[in-house]
Design an enzyme around this catalytic site. Structure first.
Site, PDB file in Angstrom:
ATOM      1  N   GLU A 159       3.429   9.331 -12.212  1.00 19.92           N
ATOM      2  CA  GLU A 159       2.706   8.623 -13.275  1.00 19.92           C
ATOM      3  C   GLU A 159       1.655   9.504 -13.951  1.00 19.92           C
ATOM      4  O   GLU A 159       0.450   9.240 -13.887  1.00 19.92           O
ATOM      5  CB  GLU A 159       2.047   7.360 -12.728  1.00 19.92           C
ATOM      6  CG  GLU A 159       3.052   6.330 -12.274  1.00 19.92           C
ATOM      7  CD  GLU A 159       2.434   4.963 -12.014  1.00 19.92           C
ATOM      8  OE1 GLU A 159       1.223   4.888 -11.743  1.00 19.92           O
ATOM      9  OE2 GLU A 159       3.168   3.969 -12.080  1.00 19.92           O
ATOM     10  N   GLU A 316       9.829   1.990  -9.893  1.00 24.11           N
ATOM     11  CA  GLU A 316       8.913   1.138  -9.127  1.00 24.11           C
ATOM     12  C   GLU A 316       8.767  -0.202  -9.814  1.00 24.11           C
ATOM     13  O   GLU A 316       8.652  -0.272 -11.039  1.00 24.11           O
ATOM     14  CB  GLU A 316       7.494   1.733  -9.088  1.00 24.11           C
ATOM     15  CG  GLU A 316       7.319   3.014  -8.348  1.00 24.11           C
ATOM     16  CD  GLU A 316       5.854   3.469  -8.408  1.00 24.11           C
ATOM     17  OE1 GLU A 316       4.947   2.640  -8.591  1.00 24.11           O
ATOM     18  OE2 GLU A 316       5.631   4.681  -8.276  1.00 24.11           O
TER      19      GLU A 316
HETATM   20  C1  GLA Z   1       1.969   2.968  -9.445  1.00 24.15           C
HETATM   21  C2  GLA Z   1       1.959   4.166  -8.547  1.00 24.15           C
HETATM   22  C3  GLA Z   1       2.078   3.812  -7.104  1.00 24.15           C
HETATM   23  C4  GLA Z   1       1.228   2.620  -6.777  1.00 24.15           C
HETATM   24  C5  GLA Z   1       1.626   1.477  -7.661  1.00 24.15           C
HETATM   25  C6  GLA Z   1       0.854   0.203  -7.408  1.00 24.15           C
HETATM   26  O1  GLA Z   1       3.177   2.609  -9.890  1.00 24.15           O
HETATM   27  O2  GLA Z   1       2.958   5.095  -8.877  1.00 24.15           O
HETATM   28  O3  GLA Z   1       1.650   4.929  -6.367  1.00 24.15           O
HETATM   29  O4  GLA Z   1      -0.100   2.933  -6.997  1.00 24.15           O
HETATM   30  O5  GLA Z   1       1.355   1.828  -8.994  1.00 24.15           O
HETATM   31  O6  GLA Z   1       1.251  -0.832  -8.260  1.00 24.15           O
END
Ligand code: GLA
Length: 681
Positions: A159, A316
């Site tokens: 991210e 995710e």
């Molecule tokens: C992001 C991050 C993860 C975690 C999630 C929580 O997607 O990549 O490491 O912090 O958020 O929602």
């Protein structure tokens, strides 16, 4: 490195179907738990886990220590149990020793304060020390695990820019100057582009040029400087990604990705998407949103568009609540599967989650997971196992693509950055809510949409929405006009086409870029105060924005009947070549907006993928050369009947003309007798 269109198919080919799993952080648990993990992964049907995202401190506990043995064991364990790995380069968050040793690599905010470590991602993306350390770590992992049989995908960092989108330190200032020199070539050109004749801002030496740091109170930094800062900063994160991706490319053959964050303002994902083999995304429900499932669909459609229609991956999402919203609402029974399958319907080759096992400690311990704190005697776990079964039953859709929608919504990060700069006619005007409103209208009619770059190929679409695209360059404006001339129907909303790429107003009457296309000339903007409204000639009401305008070649569909611009056209249509160019100069009320959308869809002959769909049922079709699959999601509280024929894969049942979908239910029907070779529209 440029995108590998078949990247995701390479992954699903190795998995033998769709991907199912999530982030796996074994370093948070004693080894005996790992054995339980693999047993449960098998039970749930998990076939892909992302390992090592936050493992830097465990792999390199100090500057001169290198301890990958535990990761060897994890990868071997996964392989032994036939679970594939998306291996992270572990650079998402530098450990405390790094920022202690390289204090100049720390993130600096706009007031000049250095941000400390102790959370995550507390680094400057332009730091050469950081880049060297990331390249080193990525190289060590690539060399060690390039041939590991468990590894099917590489995951660079995590991210990008989530917590450090802009860094204002001195190294960033130096890099910004170099970027500006490359962009403009000379200080004269920079002064011209930034309009520095205004407020005595002329630069006489490159050393005087700064990031738009905190300025004098109640004032505004130069807007073009701000715009270039957004461009530069997005590019710095991309450069940081490429710094590692290039190292991987020298050692590994598996595809490479990094996870995007849906409509994340700081990064121009059109540019980023060119450099990943697999477009992957993290999408979290916003609990306070009135229609979070609609946002899920919108985010998935953006990803498919960034992937140019090729398969992509949901990297995710959450099984239930997250931890980072003010109120972290748990998902209702069935909602997790609905969300996962919405993504699959829209082109994701599976459904991954954050994270496998809920943490006991740390900032995300109340974030849901596949294995919740309560363990396997829980609703979440039972639904996790059920979803694993569903994804297995859908293995045959892997590699297929989504039927191309007839509508595209133009989405440009540059226009977004420009529109949301300060000192504009109204702070209530932005492309983000505009795009959402149009998307929402389409979604509620089960009409899909792609998102299009302003320079993208519009052929193949029948309706193109241009929502508040404030900034546009000449080439994009000309391409839109040419597409309409060839027969397309465009709808342009207010505060579009106002400035060029330097944020300079296009003169001679707004909207300078689209004046001829729209056949409208606007003399003056007249934004409305919050809470006030005006009437239109058809009896509807409008808010937010009005204008003193007149038609040149267009026909007025409605005019303002009250308020400061009474008599001016509000909604217009202009015949342009073989097509139509509509202009919507205000924020219409819900009924007027709905009727405009119906008119436009009718004119463009855009329909839902299935006739006779009950309201509240989302329908999306995936297809390959031989087969088509209709995904149906019932977002209502009632059972509905859908007219479809074929074989329903989740329940493994023949469907003879009528399918009953229970409240909140999902079905995937391999359709009988569809003309699959033909591409639509
Ligand atoms: C992001 C991050 C993860 C975690 C999630 C929580 O997607 O990549 O490491 O912090 O958020 O929602």
């Amino acid at each position: 490195m440029t995108r590998r269109p078949q990247g995701m198919q390479e992954v699903t080919a190795r998995l033998g179907g769709l991907a199912y799993g999530g982030d796996y952080n074994p370093e948070q648990w004693p080894r005996e738990v790992w054995l339980d993990d693999v047993r449960l992964m098998r039970e749930a049907g998990v076939n892909l886990v992302t390992v090592g995202v936050f493992s830097w401190a465990r792999l390199q506990p100090g500057p001169d220590r290198w301890e990958p043995g535990w990761l060897d064991d994890v990868l071997d364990l996964m392989h032994e149990h036939e679970i594939a790995v998306d291996l992270a380069t572990a650079t998402a968050s530098p450990p405390p020793w790094f920022t202690t040793r390289f204090p100049a690599a720390a993130l600096v905010d706009e007031s000049g304060a250095r941000r400390g470590h102790g959370a995550r991602q507390a680094y400057c993306p332009s730091s050469s020390d950081l880049r060297a350390a990331c390249a080193d770590l990525a190289g060590r992992l690539a060399q060690r695990y390039a041939e590991h049989p468990a590894v099917v995908l590489w995951h660079v960092s995590n991210e990008y820019a989530c917590h450090n989108w802009h860094c204002y330190c001195d190294a960033s200032a130096t890099a910004f100057r170099a970027w500006l020199e490359a962009r403009y070539g000379s200080l004269e050109a920079l002064n011209q582009a930034w309009g520095t004749a205004f407020w005595s801002q002329g630069y006489g030496d490159w050393a005087e040029v700064l990031p738009p740091r905190a300025v004098s109170y109640n004032s505004f930094a130069n807007p073009t400087q701000q715009l270039d800062w957004w461009r530069f900063s997005s590019g710095e994160h991309l450069a940081l990604y490429r710094n590692e991706a290039d190292v991987l490319a020298a050692h590994v053959t598996q595809p490479v990705t990094t996870n995007f964050m849906s409509f994340f303002k700081p990064l121009d994902y059109w540019e980023f998407a060119e450099h990943v083999d697999v477009v992957s995304n993290d999408d979290y429900l916003i609990g306070a949103d009135p229609r979070p499932d609609e946002l899920t669909a919108m985010s998935a459609d953006l990803m498919r568009s960034l992937a140019a229609g090729d398969p992509w991956l949901l990297m995710e999402h959450s099984t239930s609540a997250v931890n980072w919203q003010p109120h972290n609402v748990a998902k209702a029974p069935g909602q997790m599967a609905r969300n996962s399958l919405q993504h699959v319907a829209r082109g994701s080759e599976g459904a991954l989650f954050f994270q496998w096992r809920a943490s006991r400690a740390g900032a995300e311990k109340f974030h849901s997971a596949l294995v919740p704190h309560a363990g396997t005697d829980s609703r979440v776990w039972r639904e996790v196992v059920e979803l694993g079964g569903h994804l297995k039953a859908l293995a045959e859709v892997a590699g297929s693509t989504v039927e191309r929608p007839g509508v595209a919504i133009v989405h440009d990060w540059q226009a977004w950055w420009g529109a949301e700069l300060d000192s504009h006619p109204s702070r209530d005007v932005s492309p983000a809510p505009q795009a959402r409103r149009w998307y929402s209208a389409l979604w509620s009619r089960s009409v899909g949409a792609d998102f299009a770059h302003p320079h993208g190929d519009l052929d193949g679409y029948r309706l193109v929405v241009v929502p508040c695209q404030y900034l546009v360059d000449d080439a994009a404006a000309a391409a839109l006009a040419a597409w309409v001339e060839r027969g397309g129907i465009a709808v342009v909303t207010y505060f579009s086409g106002i400035v060029d790429e330097h944020d300079h107003v296009r003169l001679g009457g707004y909207p300078g870029a689209h004046r001829d296309l729209l056949g409208v000339r606007i003399e003056e903007f007249v934004p409305l105060l919050p809470g006030s409204a005006v009437e239109l000639s058809d009896g509807s009401r409008a808010t937010t924005w009005t204008e003193h305008a007149r038609t040149t070649t267009a026909e007025a569909v409605t005019t303002y009947a009250s308020g400061p611009t009474a008599g001016s056209p509000a909604v217009t249509v202009n015949r342009h070549g073989r097509g139509q160019a509509w202009y919507v100069g205000t924020e219409l009320d819900d009924d007027a907006f709905a009727s405009l959308v119906d008119t436009l869809l009718g004119a463009a002959d855009v329909v839902a993928p299935l006739a006779g769909l009950p309201p509240g049922v989302e329908a999306v079709r995936r297809r390959d050369d031989a087969t088509s699959w209709l995904f149906l999601v019932n977002h209502t509280d009632a059972s509905v009947e859908v007219p479809v024929e074929g074989h329903e894969l989740l329940g493994d049942l023949a469907v003879a003309g009528r399918l009953t979908l229970r409240p909140g239910g999902v079905a995937v029907v391999r359709e009988t007798d569809r003309d699959v070779g033909a591409s639509s529209p």
